[in-house]
Design an enzyme around this catalytic site. Sequence first.
Site, PDB file in Angstrom:
ATOM      1  N   ASP A 100       0.861  -1.181   0.000  1.00  0.00           N
ATOM      2  CA  ASP A 100       0.000   0.000   0.000  1.00  0.00           C
ATOM      3  C   ASP A 100       0.901   1.236   0.000  1.00  0.00           C
ATOM      4  OD1 ASP A 100      -2.908   1.103   0.416  1.00  0.00           O
ATOM      5  OD2 ASP A 100      -1.759   2.031   2.026  1.00  0.00           O
ATOM      6  N   HIS A 299      -7.036  -5.988  -1.799  1.00  0.00           N
ATOM      7  CA  HIS A 299      -5.980  -5.021  -1.508  1.00  0.00           C
ATOM      8  C   HIS A 299      -5.021  -5.465  -0.414  1.00  0.00           C
ATOM      9  CE1 HIS A 299      -4.036  -1.161  -1.264  1.00  0.00           C
ATOM     10  NE2 HIS A 299      -4.301  -1.086   0.026  1.00  0.00           N
TER      11      HIS A 299
END
Length: 320
Positions: A100, A299
């Site tokens: 991320d 994610h």
Amino acid sequence: MPDFQLIDTGAVRLRVAVEGTGPLVLMVHGFPESWYSWRHQIGPIARAGFTAAAIDVRGYGGSEKPGSVGSYAMEHMVADIVAAAAALQPSGPVILVGHDWGAPMVWNSALVHPERFRAVAALSVPYAGVPSRPFTEVFRAAFTAKGRFFYQEWFQAEGPPEIEAERDVRDFLRKFYYAISGDAPVGTWPDKAAGATLLEQMVDPQPFPAWLTPDDLDYYVAEFEASGFRGPINRYRNHERDFAWLQPYRERLIEQPALFIGGSKDPATTLFGAVTDPVALMQPLVPRLEGYILEGCGHWTQQERPVEVNNLLLDWLTRI
């Protein structure tokens, strides 16, 4: 649990979870997480003959939390990584792994300081090169100007995003984690009008997917109830500073051995739909790249798919 150390970078003190001995593998988390997002990787990396270290990025967990927006510019995040690497392994270049926001942090660390980092792996967010304009301009053209909500626009105003996130930390984390996980049906991350808040129309799943246990969620909730969200959200308020800082490196490639692992259901892997093949995008910029896309993964790559990620990561680590 790993051992914890406090490292003084000269600007802030960082908490680092450390296990094992050998060449240093330094892991950098994203939003809204902590060192704990690497809980499935630290032990296996240490057992493979490395020092596995996962930092709390400034603003998170046990690390210091400067108040100003500018304290979270990429220049300072990279400086923290350089200082942590030097403290944990004073001699010899280090291997970086990021997820991320941690992915751009490690990509840019490897770009700006190639002598300090001998290899770089990133999860979720591909490297698209030094930007030609600030990301605020990109998302405002693609979303805000068309009347569509984009979460990073919501994060630009100081105050309301922090208030919304801190009102009920558990509720915020459950909804945010689920919305861009591989378990969420299409549309769970709502396409809504500009001016909405982040949590509007977001789903709280019952039960939560098994990759995040109740104990895992309890750990994250306690960390953010103690730290708040100002520091973490401030990272999103530095796109113009980051753009200016990176311009001198426009012609430079990331030439170290590199690994990318993305998820087919992760919006960050496709740069929010702008890229169909992130590995192909990266190869001219990162010529020694190996890239993998995990089918159905969302994610939270290393948490959703720890076995697959560990297999790919350990194979790469032992070959470079």
